[in-house]
Design a protein around this motif. Structure first.
Motif, PDB file in Angstrom:
ATOM      1  N   HIS A 188       0.966  -1.008   0.081  1.00 15.74           N
ATOM      2  CA  HIS A 188       0.036  -0.307  -0.110  1.00 15.74           C
ATOM      3  C   HIS A 188       0.782   1.324  -0.261  1.00 15.74           C
ATOM      4  N   LEU A 189       0.387   2.450  -0.512  1.00 16.55           N
ATOM      5  CA  LEU A 189       1.136   3.584  -0.584  1.00 16.55           C
ATOM      6  C   LEU A 189       0.121   4.471  -0.371  1.00 16.55           C
ATOM      7  N   THR A 190      -0.112   5.625  -0.198  1.00 14.76           N
ATOM      8  CA  THR A 190      -1.035   7.234  -0.428  1.00 14.76           C
ATOM      9  C   THR A 190      -1.015   7.767  -1.363  1.00 14.76           C
ATOM     10  N   GLU A 191       0.332   7.256  -1.969  1.00 13.02           N
ATOM     11  CA  GLU A 191       0.044   8.422  -3.656  1.00 13.02           C
ATOM     12  C   GLU A 191       0.367   7.497  -4.526  1.00 13.02           C
ATOM     13  N   PHE A 192       0.339   6.211  -5.794  1.00  9.40           N
ATOM     14  CA  PHE A 192       0.189   5.340  -6.682  1.00  9.40           C
ATOM     15  C   PHE A 192       0.077   5.989  -7.724  1.00  9.40           C
ATOM     16  N   THR A 193       0.619   5.244  -8.315  1.00  6.48           N
ATOM     17  CA  THR A 193       0.329   5.543 -10.140  1.00  6.48           C
ATOM     18  C   THR A 193      -0.730   4.092 -10.752  1.00  6.48           C
ATOM     19  N   GLY A 194      -1.976   5.080 -10.999  1.00  2.00           N
ATOM     20  CA  GLY A 194      -2.374   4.056 -11.738  1.00  2.00           C
ATOM     21  C   GLY A 194      -2.436   4.266 -13.377  1.00  2.00           C
ATOM     22  N   ILE A 195      -2.471   2.903 -13.459  1.00  2.52           N
ATOM     23  CA  ILE A 195      -3.066   2.653 -15.228  1.00  2.52           C
ATOM     24  C   ILE A 195      -4.817   1.799 -15.440  1.00  2.52           C
ATOM     25  N   ASP A 196      -5.544   2.525 -16.110  1.00  2.00           N
ATOM     26  CA  ASP A 196      -7.453   2.497 -15.373  1.00  2.00           C
ATOM     27  C   ASP A 196      -7.259   3.052 -17.415  1.00  2.00           C
ATOM     28  N   MET A 197      -8.728   2.286 -17.242  1.00  2.00           N
ATOM     29  CA  MET A 197      -8.647   1.695 -18.858  1.00  2.00           C
ATOM     30  C   MET A 197     -10.688   1.856 -18.739  1.00  2.00           C
ATOM     31  N   GLU A 198     -11.162   1.980 -19.673  1.00  2.00           N
ATOM     32  CA  GLU A 198     -12.819   1.624 -19.148  1.00  2.00           C
ATOM     33  C   GLU A 198     -13.283   1.965 -20.802  1.00  2.00           C
ATOM     34  N   MET A 199     -14.039   0.723 -21.789  1.00  3.00           N
ATOM     35  CA  MET A 199     -14.807   0.463 -22.797  1.00  3.00           C
ATOM     36  C   MET A 199     -16.009   0.475 -22.943  1.00  3.00           C
ATOM     37  N   GLY A 200     -16.497   0.866 -23.534  1.00  2.00           N
ATOM     38  CA  GLY A 200     -17.958   0.702 -23.970  1.00  2.00           C
ATOM     39  C   GLY A 200     -18.367  -0.249 -25.356  1.00  2.00           C
ATOM     40  N   TYR A 201     -19.752   0.181 -25.054  1.00  2.00           N
ATOM     41  CA  TYR A 201     -20.165  -1.441 -26.071  1.00  2.00           C
ATOM     42  C   TYR A 201     -19.872  -2.667 -25.451  1.00  2.00           C
ATOM     43  N   ILE A 202     -19.777  -3.074 -24.320  1.00  2.00           N
ATOM     44  CA  ILE A 202     -19.747  -4.231 -24.110  1.00  2.00           C
ATOM     45  C   ILE A 202     -20.199  -5.109 -23.920  1.00  2.00           C
ATOM     46  N   SER A 203     -20.162  -6.602 -23.703  1.00  4.79           N
ATOM     47  CA  SER A 203     -21.706  -7.562 -23.545  1.00  4.79           C
ATOM     48  C   SER A 203     -21.643  -7.615 -22.071  1.00  4.79           C
ATOM     49  N   GLU A 224     -18.769  -8.395 -18.404  1.00  3.36           N
ATOM     50  CA  GLU A 224     -17.068  -7.810 -17.829  1.00  3.36           C
ATOM     51  C   GLU A 224     -16.570  -9.549 -18.288  1.00  3.36           C
ATOM     52  N   ASN A 225     -16.706 -10.408 -18.865  1.00  2.37           N
ATOM     53  CA  ASN A 225     -16.247 -10.885 -19.541  1.00  2.37           C
ATOM     54  C   ASN A 225     -15.296 -10.169 -20.677  1.00  2.37           C
ATOM     55  N   ASP A 226     -16.210  -8.996 -21.879  1.00  2.00           N
ATOM     56  CA  ASP A 226     -14.941  -7.945 -22.449  1.00  2.00           C
ATOM     57  C   ASP A 226     -13.801  -7.136 -22.432  1.00  2.00           C
ATOM     58  N   VAL A 227     -14.633  -7.348 -20.402  1.00  2.77           N
ATOM     59  CA  VAL A 227     -13.411  -6.571 -19.743  1.00  2.77           C
ATOM     60  C   VAL A 227     -12.037  -7.265 -19.681  1.00  2.77           C
ATOM     61  N   MET A 228     -12.826  -8.813 -18.799  1.00  4.14           N
ATOM     62  CA  MET A 228     -11.209  -9.476 -18.297  1.00  4.14           C
ATOM     63  C   MET A 228     -10.458  -9.835 -19.493  1.00  4.14           C
ATOM     64  N   PRO A 269     -23.377   4.079 -23.787  1.00  2.00           N
ATOM     65  CA  PRO A 269     -23.444   2.865 -23.810  1.00  2.00           C
ATOM     66  C   PRO A 269     -22.862   1.593 -22.913  1.00  2.00           C
ATOM     67  N   ALA A 270     -23.501   0.930 -23.040  1.00  3.92           N
ATOM     68  CA  ALA A 270     -23.285  -0.077 -21.800  1.00  3.92           C
ATOM     69  C   ALA A 270     -21.416  -0.373 -21.498  1.00  3.92           C
ATOM     70  N   HIS A 271     -21.369  -0.081 -20.166  1.00  3.11           N
ATOM     71  CA  HIS A 271     -19.401  -0.515 -20.220  1.00  3.11           C
ATOM     72  C   HIS A 271     -18.868  -1.259 -19.389  1.00  3.11           C
ATOM     73  N   GLY A 272     -17.737  -0.741 -19.528  1.00  4.28           N
ATOM     74  CA  GLY A 272     -17.157  -1.307 -18.505  1.00  4.28           C
ATOM     75  C   GLY A 272     -15.377  -1.241 -18.371  1.00  4.28           C
ATOM     76  N   GLY A 273     -15.309  -1.529 -17.448  1.00  2.51           N
ATOM     77  CA  GLY A 273     -13.327  -0.830 -17.298  1.00  2.51           C
ATOM     78  C   GLY A 273     -12.702  -1.548 -16.055  1.00  2.51           C
ATOM     79  N   ALA A 274     -11.525  -1.198 -15.535  1.00  4.85           N
ATOM     80  CA  ALA A 274     -10.518  -1.690 -14.663  1.00  4.85           C
ATOM     81  C   ALA A 274      -9.368  -0.742 -14.201  1.00  4.85           C
ATOM     82  N   GLY A 275      -9.031  -0.718 -13.288  1.00  9.59           N
ATOM     83  CA  GLY A 275      -8.005  -0.102 -12.669  1.00  9.59           C
ATOM     84  C   GLY A 275      -6.781  -0.693 -12.356  1.00  9.59           C
ATOM     85  N   LEU A 276      -5.947  -0.731 -12.777  1.00  9.07           N
ATOM     86  CA  LEU A 276      -3.965  -1.165 -12.359  1.00  9.07           C
ATOM     87  C   LEU A 276      -3.093  -0.619 -11.214  1.00  9.07           C
TER      88      LEU A 276
END
Ligand code: AMO
Length: 424
Positions: free
Chosen positions: A207-222, A224-228, A387-394
């Motif tokens: 854990h850090l109090t400040e970290f670098t996030g890689i965030d993504m989001e995508m539209g027109y998904i069926s 959560e499997n599309d995101v995975m 649109p239906a959408h989903g994403g993830a943060g890393l």
């Protein structure tokens, strides 16, 4: 003959009375400089003043030498002391004496001079390169969203409050709202690499109090499997990329990267069964704690020969309000269309399909005791077509840590922030 000029930090000094060897180094090379008292007494006396870690510049003759480490030595004709280092240097960077991590961070500008640290940050830099390359090549737009915000969405307690002129503001704990806003803005796919702030008093190795996030989001998904599917392609791309492009660094750090062919997807219910078989009982409505996560990673490695695993079907009670839920309940629990990606027994990503249907979203907010009024901006954003959408943060820091088998996430950060550390 053409004169050879070189500069660098003085890494080692060996004085034999009438002969002196310096080993100097910079990011790319190490070289030997040989001073002879008899041939050049003035230069020899000048060199005697030099302390370890000083930076010098010499011009001289580059001569073949079987004894010198890279087959040549430099016989200097001029010597310039660019910067004379105070002695003794507060950290030993030769690797002979281990310094504690806190002093290493206090003198990070010295600590970073070791080949191991250089290798860590070269790899981290390559991970960023692989990330932008992957998302750019897959039709994502690289975005930048505000880090000074008026609200959070992850959970109120984790926000750092700041004074914004006469108003209260916060440091962003996730670009969640904004990445969804860009999907509502008609962009099909977006990603962001940026700083994320969490006011958590966690003293752990991840854990850090400040970290670098890689965030993504995508539209027109069926679902959560599309995101995975996308995330699976992404992380395997990163592993392959580093394996191929950071060979020297991986050798320095003694790291062997294993790239699985496929990443297994295991439901929370199944994970709990597997853990139970190993003697670890997790109550039905509970999440895995870090110990269970580690054990789960080991079980998956043994059963599926993969360091990576998607843990799916988290109960709604353990997920934020914006995760979409499945229609059917499992064991009477409301289940989300969400997942975590676990690497070597540690979470590196969370993602989900988002609830974009405002009436259901409002119900979910009320279930979490949230104020509809306060979240009005979020609901509004989804009220004019999306649109239906989903994403993830890393977490970039965690990916680097785990990929390189580092004990602590802070080793993968140039200047880490935790609840105590605010300098340098
Ligand atoms: P989450 O809070 O799980 O999800 O964060 C996403 C990823 O960020 C990293 N991470 C951290 N790294 C270091 N120190 C921390 N304190 C820390 N907290 C999180 C982890 C984690 O998996 N909005 C969602 C993402 C989404 O659904 O798109 C979110 O922020 O690698």
């Amino acid at each position: 003959m053409e004169k050879y000029k070189t500069q660098g930090y003085v890494f080692e000094i060996r004085n034999f009375g009438n002969l002196m060897f310096f080993i100097i180094r910079d990011q790319y090379k190490k070289e030997q400089i040989t001073f002879f008292k008899k041939e050049n007494p003035d230069l020899f006396n000048e060199a005697k003043k030099i302390t370890k870690e000083s930076v010098i510049s010499v011009i001289g003759e580059k001569k073949e030498s079987e004894q010198a480490m890279n087959g040549y030595e430099i016989i200097p004709e001029t010597l310039e002391i660019i910067s004379l280092a105070e002695a003794p240097v507060p950290l030993d960077i030769s690797g002979k004496i281990e310094s504690n991590f806190d002093s290493r961070i206090n003198y990070r500008y010295i600590d970073l001079r070791t080949p191991e640290n250089l290798a860590i940050f070269k790899v981290r830099s390559k991970i960023v390169r692989a990330t932008t390359e992957f998302f750019d090549n897959n039709g994502f737009i690289n975005i930048n969203t505000p880090k000074i915000v008026s609200n959070g969405v992850e959970s109120g307690s984790e926000l750092f409050e700041i004074k914004y002129f006469e108003k209260k503001a916060y440091l962003s704990q996730s670009p969640q709202i904004y990445k969804q806003m860009m999907i509502a803005g008609g962009f099909n796919k977006v990603y962001e690499i940026g700083e994320v702030f969490r006011a958590e008093k966690s003293h752990t190795t991840r854990h850090l109090t400040e970290f670098t996030g890689i965030d993504m989001e995508m539209g027109y998904i069926s679902d959560e499997n599309d995101v995975m599917d996308l995330l699976e392609k992404y992380i395997l791309y990163v592993l392959d990329y580093i394996k191929e492009n950071s060979k020297q660094e991986l050798e320095i750090l003694k790291v062997n990267i294993e790239v699985p062919e496929k990443i297994p997807r295991i439901t929370m219910a199944k994970a709990k069964e597997l853990l139970k078989e190993k003697g670890k009982n997790i109550p039905e409505n509970e999440d895995l704690d870090s110990e269970a996560e580690k054990l789960f990673g080991e079980i998956v490695k043994e059963k599926y020969n993969s360091d990576l695993v998607f843990l799916t079907e988290f109960p709604f009670s353990k997920r934020p309000f914006y995760h979409m839920c499945k229609d059917e309940r499992i064991n009477d629990l409301k289940i989300t269309k969400s997942f975590d990606l676990i690497y070597k027994g540690c979470e590196i990503s969370t993602g989900a399909q988002r609830e974009h249907r405002v009436e259901i979203l409002k119900k979910q907010m009320l279930e979490k005791d949230m104020s509809l009024e306060q979240m009005d901006y979020y609901v509004k954003m989804l009220s004019y077509g999306v649109p239906a959408h989903g994403g993830a943060g890393l977490g970039l820091d965690r990916i680097t840590q785990l990929l390189l088998n580092l004990q602590n996430v802070k080793e993968a950060v140039l200047l880490p922030r935790d609840p105590e550390k605010l300098t340098p």
